[in-house]
Design an enzyme around this catalytic site. Structure first.
Site, mmCIF file in Angstrom:
data_model
loop_
_atom_site.group_PDB
_atom_site.id
_atom_site.type_symbol
_atom_site.label_atom_id
_atom_site.label_comp_id
_atom_site.label_asym_id
_atom_site.label_seq_id
_atom_site.Cartn_x
_atom_site.Cartn_y
_atom_site.Cartn_z
ATOM 1 N N SER A 68 -4.683 -2.751 -1.962
ATOM 2 C CA SER A 68 -4.417 -2.531 -0.540
ATOM 3 C C SER A 68 -3.474 -1.513 -0.184
ATOM 4 O O SER A 68 -2.666 -1.115 -0.937
ATOM 5 C CB SER A 68 -3.857 -4.081 -0.177
ATOM 6 O OG SER A 68 -3.500 -4.188 1.099
ATOM 7 N N TYR A 112 0.995 -11.391 0.471
ATOM 8 C CA TYR A 112 0.030 -10.810 0.428
ATOM 9 C C TYR A 112 0.224 -9.377 -0.384
ATOM 10 O O TYR A 112 -0.136 -8.675 -1.214
ATOM 11 C CB TYR A 112 -0.910 -10.376 1.517
ATOM 12 C CG TYR A 112 -1.900 -9.565 1.329
ATOM 13 C CD1 TYR A 112 -3.409 -10.069 1.061
ATOM 14 C CD2 TYR A 112 -2.112 -8.127 1.676
ATOM 15 C CE1 TYR A 112 -4.322 -9.432 0.936
ATOM 16 C CE2 TYR A 112 -3.232 -7.470 1.757
ATOM 17 C CZ TYR A 112 -4.487 -7.895 1.332
ATOM 18 O OH TYR A 112 -5.786 -7.500 1.287
#
Ligand code: NDP
Length: 253
Positions: A143, A156
């Site tokens: 990501s 995350y």
């Protein structure tokens, strides 16, 4: 073109039933791979298989909950039993819980880390014996949070940063087995995940648009090409790499 030919290869894609996973699945199926769509939601699994088959590809679904070790192991076992081989594993399943760091419970922290990072370890661990038989490919989905931080993304970002370092470590360990392990870092892509994020984080849609040099949000189909490249003989000397697919987002100062 043989370099990008996936005929006869079998690919497991966790979270392959929608979003980025399905975008990759479409590209890989078009290149000839048999796709094993591996998600929790049976209806989404079925719809993804139908979409891949309607486009002329080969696909089946195996339900998995990547939070459970046994489910990950069974996914790989069932794939090898059904197809006789496993060539490509895409560790794509993921989720986020968005809140300030001080607001996480330990259980929430573990849910994010286990869904995004431990799952990739477990599936790779289970897949290794099958992958090393003929050489193989692992694609991990990171990501922008693998390289940047955000106030709402502590768990995350920790999981996605870990994904990059795990990728490098597995790449160095398994190069001797002719297994290439690489990571894709998506920019901001229009999927169910980011539709929820845009509801929860005010101004996100416009701030992403403003910062992305390509001047648009990405779409799942943007991942078809990179997935074929990292699954195919074209990338046989590429390992331990992290490749941003982000419309230039991470290159802008
Ligand atoms: P989606 O929400 O569309 O896809 C997430 C997928 O993960 C779903 O297919 C879901 O399947 C699966 N999944 C989640 N938890 C589990 C679980 N416990 N067991 C099995 N499958 C699970 O979002 P995206 O396509 O956006 O996300 C795909 C990946 O891309 C994720 O790793 C995400 O972090 C990453 N990513 C996305 C970005 C974006 O902008 N969209 C940016 C950077 C990274 P099911 O519904 O069946 O549970």
């Amino acid at each position: 073109m043989k370099l990008f030919d996936l005929s006869g290869r079998v690919a497991v894609i966790t979270g392959g039933n929608g979003g980025i996973g399905l975008g990759m699945a479409k590209g890989m199926a078009a290149a000839g791979a048999t796709i094993v769509v591996a998600g929790r939601d049976a209806a989404k699994n079925g719809a993804a298989v139908k979409e891949l088959k309607d486009a002329g590809g080969q696909a089946t679904a195996i339900p998995v909950d990547v939070l459970k070790e046994e489910s990950c192991r069974s996914l790989i076992d069932q794939t090898v039993k059904a197809h006789g081989r496993l060539d490509i594993l895409v560790n794509n399943a993921g989720m986020s819980i968005r809140k300030q760091p001080e607001q996480y419970t330990l259980a929430e922290w573990h849910t994010v880390l286990d869904s995004n990072l431990t799952s990739a370890f477990l599936c790779s661990h289970a897949a290794y014996p099958a992958l090393k038989r003929r050489g193989g490919k692992i694609i991990n989905i990171g990501s922008m949070m693998s390289i940047f931080g955000a106030p709402f993304a502590t768990a995350y970002a920790a999981s996605k940063g870990g994904m990059v370092q795990m990728t490098k470590s597995m790449a160095t360990a398994w190069a001797k087995d002719n297994i290439q392990v690489n990571a894709i870092l998506p920019g901001w892509i229009d999927t169910a995940l980011t539709r929820r994020a845009r509801e929860q984080v005010q101004g996100l849609h416009d701030s992403v648009l403003k910062r992305t040099p390509a001047a648009r949000w990405g779409v799942p189909d943007d991942f078809a090409g990179i997935a074929v490249f990292l699954s195919s003989p074209a990338s046989d000397f590429v390992t331990g790499a992290t490749i941003a697919v982000d419309g230039g987002y991470s290159s802008l100062a």
